[in-house]
Design an enzyme around this catalytic site. Sequence first.
Site, mmCIF file in Angstrom:
data_model
loop_
_atom_site.group_PDB
_atom_site.id
_atom_site.type_symbol
_atom_site.label_atom_id
_atom_site.label_comp_id
_atom_site.label_asym_id
_atom_site.label_seq_id
_atom_site.Cartn_x
_atom_site.Cartn_y
_atom_site.Cartn_z
ATOM 1 C CB CYS A 74 28.936 2.187 32.654
ATOM 2 S SG CYS A 74 27.300 1.485 32.399
ATOM 3 C CB CYS A 145 26.867 9.663 18.752
ATOM 4 S SG CYS A 145 25.656 10.943 18.929
HETATM 5 ZN ZN LIG Z 1 27.910 -0.762 32.285
#
Ligand SMILES: [Zn+2]
Length: 157
Positions: A74, A145
């Site tokens: 992330c 996606c």
């Molecule tokens: Zn995160």
Amino acid sequence: MKKLNKTRRLFFKLFGITIFSYLLLPYKFLYSASKKIINKNLTEEQKIILFNEGTERPFTSFLLNEKREGYYHCANCNAKLFSSESKFDSGTGWPSFTEGLPGAFKTKIDYSFGMKRIEYHCSNCGAHHGHVFEDGPSETGKRFCNNGLCLIFKPSD
Ligand SMILES: [Zn+2]
């Protein structure tokens, strides 16, 4: 006497509502705090995608051609989200994956643009990453996606 009781009841009713909302306040705060900017170096474009459900232009991500082994993290909180093993070329113009790592994401139904789509968020920091569709090529049947700008690739070796 009757009138007094009524006023009293109203007072307790209002007082009760106030107390109740005060009790909920810390939870509201917690909820908004669960979706916050952790990486202070995020660009404006990344912030729009991660925190305002934006989408990057297709075929702009340099991760599209990334074929090395490793993990995708992330961009906000650095949590491990995808393994390179689940990456495939969907031809859509966005980095695509057949599955996320266990527990990596939380999903929510998104009705924007008159479509019903399943949106997914990083379960660690709550940031938006993309949408998941049911037309994936593997046995999971899923196609994640993902906006390339929301990911950081770390090759393993
Ligand atoms: Zn995160």
